[in-house]
Enzyme design. Structure first.
Site, short mmCIF file in Angstrom:
data_model
loop_
_atom_site.label_atom_id
_atom_site.label_comp_id
_atom_site.label_asym_id
_atom_site.label_seq_id
_atom_site.Cartn_x
_atom_site.Cartn_y
_atom_site.Cartn_z
N ARG A 30 2.11 8.80 73.17
CA ARG A 30 1.22 7.71 73.57
C ARG A 30 2.05 6.44 73.72
O ARG A 30 3.16 6.33 73.20
CB ARG A 30 0.12 7.51 72.52
CG ARG A 30 -0.76 8.74 72.28
CD ARG A 30 -1.81 8.43 71.22
NE ARG A 30 -2.68 9.58 70.97
CZ ARG A 30 -2.46 10.48 70.01
NH1 ARG A 30 -1.40 10.37 69.23
NH2 ARG A 30 -3.29 11.50 69.84
N HIS A 82 -2.90 16.32 67.88
CA HIS A 82 -4.35 16.39 67.93
C HIS A 82 -4.91 17.07 66.68
O HIS A 82 -4.28 17.99 66.14
CB HIS A 82 -4.82 17.16 69.17
CG HIS A 82 -4.62 16.40 70.43
ND1 HIS A 82 -4.48 16.99 71.66
CD2 HIS A 82 -4.51 15.06 70.67
CE1 HIS A 82 -4.31 16.07 72.59
NE2 HIS A 82 -4.33 14.89 72.01
N TYR A 133 -6.61 17.31 78.17
CA TYR A 133 -5.40 17.03 78.94
C TYR A 133 -5.12 18.09 79.99
O TYR A 133 -4.32 17.87 80.90
CB TYR A 133 -4.19 16.93 78.01
CG TYR A 133 -4.20 15.69 77.15
CD1 TYR A 133 -3.61 14.52 77.60
CD2 TYR A 133 -4.81 15.68 75.92
CE1 TYR A 133 -3.63 13.37 76.82
CE2 TYR A 133 -4.84 14.54 75.13
CZ TYR A 133 -4.24 13.39 75.59
OH TYR A 133 -4.26 12.27 74.83
N LYS A 160 -2.91 7.81 66.37
CA LYS A 160 -4.32 7.55 66.69
C LYS A 160 -5.24 8.10 65.61
O LYS A 160 -6.27 7.51 65.30
CB LYS A 160 -4.65 8.18 68.05
CG LYS A 160 -6.08 7.99 68.50
CD LYS A 160 -6.28 8.64 69.87
CE LYS A 160 -7.72 8.50 70.34
NZ LYS A 160 -7.92 9.14 71.67
N HIS A 213 -0.12 6.25 80.19
CA HIS A 213 -0.76 7.31 79.41
C HIS A 213 -0.89 8.61 80.21
O HIS A 213 -0.96 9.69 79.63
CB HIS A 213 -2.14 6.86 78.92
CG HIS A 213 -2.73 7.78 77.89
ND1 HIS A 213 -2.27 7.84 76.59
CD2 HIS A 213 -3.73 8.69 77.99
CE1 HIS A 213 -2.98 8.73 75.92
NE2 HIS A 213 -3.86 9.26 76.74
N ARG A 221 1.35 11.55 79.52
CA ARG A 221 0.94 12.46 78.45
C ARG A 221 0.15 13.63 79.01
O ARG A 221 0.36 14.79 78.64
CB ARG A 221 0.14 11.69 77.40
CG ARG A 221 -0.22 12.45 76.15
CD ARG A 221 -0.71 11.45 75.11
NE ARG A 221 -1.49 12.06 74.05
CZ ARG A 221 -0.98 12.57 72.94
NH1 ARG A 221 0.32 12.57 72.76
NH2 ARG A 221 -1.76 13.06 72.01
#
Length: 267
Positions: free
Chosen positions: A99, A232, A241, A124, A198, A201
């Site tokens: 990120r 994640h 994604y 995150k 971003h 990613r």
């Protein structure tokens, strides 16, 4: 009151996915209030606006990435960011799927290049993870680190401006947008936002999945490893994604055709 609800949701502003998220949180709050007898009805909108289409991330082609790197190398603007800094960060975003702030927050201590390992802290989801990097990316990071002052403290930022300060995300994004324009990289689907940092990613995840299909790997098993690598918490976060590109769709279709052919032959 209904007026307070409208003010919280932002009735006068364009309806976004954030609007629907706030509505869902209000609904749970008011349902609790009704169940406890504090309210008799839910003071929520009775007419729902149309939900906006889901934002589709931009997947850079390998040719676009090469063009962007050439433009960065030829950049002669006088800015606080050196071309080598922007180039190395782009390679990191694409090569490790980081990120934006994970890269700008990286310190010298976090980059253990002797072991090809990055420590990504306070992500995150509030977790710290280890991110191994391949030999080519490791070489690019080593080369960049060699251009920085040798006696920097371990807590110093890995990526720095010309004056030695940390790279600000907004500054990087501003320069990135200019360079994308010069490289002729832009969205043509009317989705709104231009290609973002971003989106590297997303591109990392899609290109990785495509390569696994091309190699005949067990994609379902490896998808979990990809999820862990990206940091994640749930596998469903990774699935966001995996936007379908023509190349990825073709590989998946060919895999299914081979599978169907084997199944048909044994029936």
């Amino acid at each position: 009151s209904s007026k307070q609800v409208d003010a919280f949701l932002g009735k006068a502003r364009p309806v976004t996915t954030t609007w629907f998220g706030n509505l869902a949180r209000l609904r749970r709050f008011f349902q609790y209030a009704v169940s406890r007898g504090y309210l008799s009805t839910l003071p929520l909108p009775t007419v729902m606006p149309q939900r906006p289409p889901a934002f589709v991330p931009y997947i850079y082609s390998r040719d676009e990435i090469r063009r962007l790197l050439r433009v960065i190398d030829a950049d002669r603007r006088s800015t606080c960011l050196e071309p080598t800094t922007i180039r190395t960060m782009v390679l990191l975003f694409y090569g490790a799927g980081l990120r934006l702030r994970e890269a700008t927050n990286l310190t010298r201590a976090d980059a253990d290049l002797s072991r090809s390992l990055l420590t990504i802290r306070n992500t995150k989801f509030g977790k710290t993870r280890l991110v191994p990097v391949g030999p080519q990316l490791r070489g690019a990071l080593l080369e960049y680190d060699g251009t920085r002052p040798a006696r920097r403290m371990t807590e110093a930022p890995f990526f720095t401006t010309r004056s030695g300060t940390s790279v600000k995300p907004d500054t990087l994004q501003h320069n990135f947008r200019i360079l994308c324009h010069r490289a002729g990289i832009c969205r043509s689907d009317g989705a709104g936002e231009q290609p973002r940092i971003h989106d590297f990613r997303h591109t990392f995840a899609v290109h990785r999945l495509t390569s696994w299909y091309q190699q005949g790997a067990d994609v379902q098993r490896l998808l979990h490893h990809l999820s862990v690598y990206l940091g994640h918490v749930h596998l469903r976060h990774t699935q966001v994604y995996l936007s379908m590109t023509p190349e990825l769709l073709q590989e998946a279709s060919q895999r299914f055709e081979r599978y169907a052919g084997k199944e048909g032959g044994t029936s």
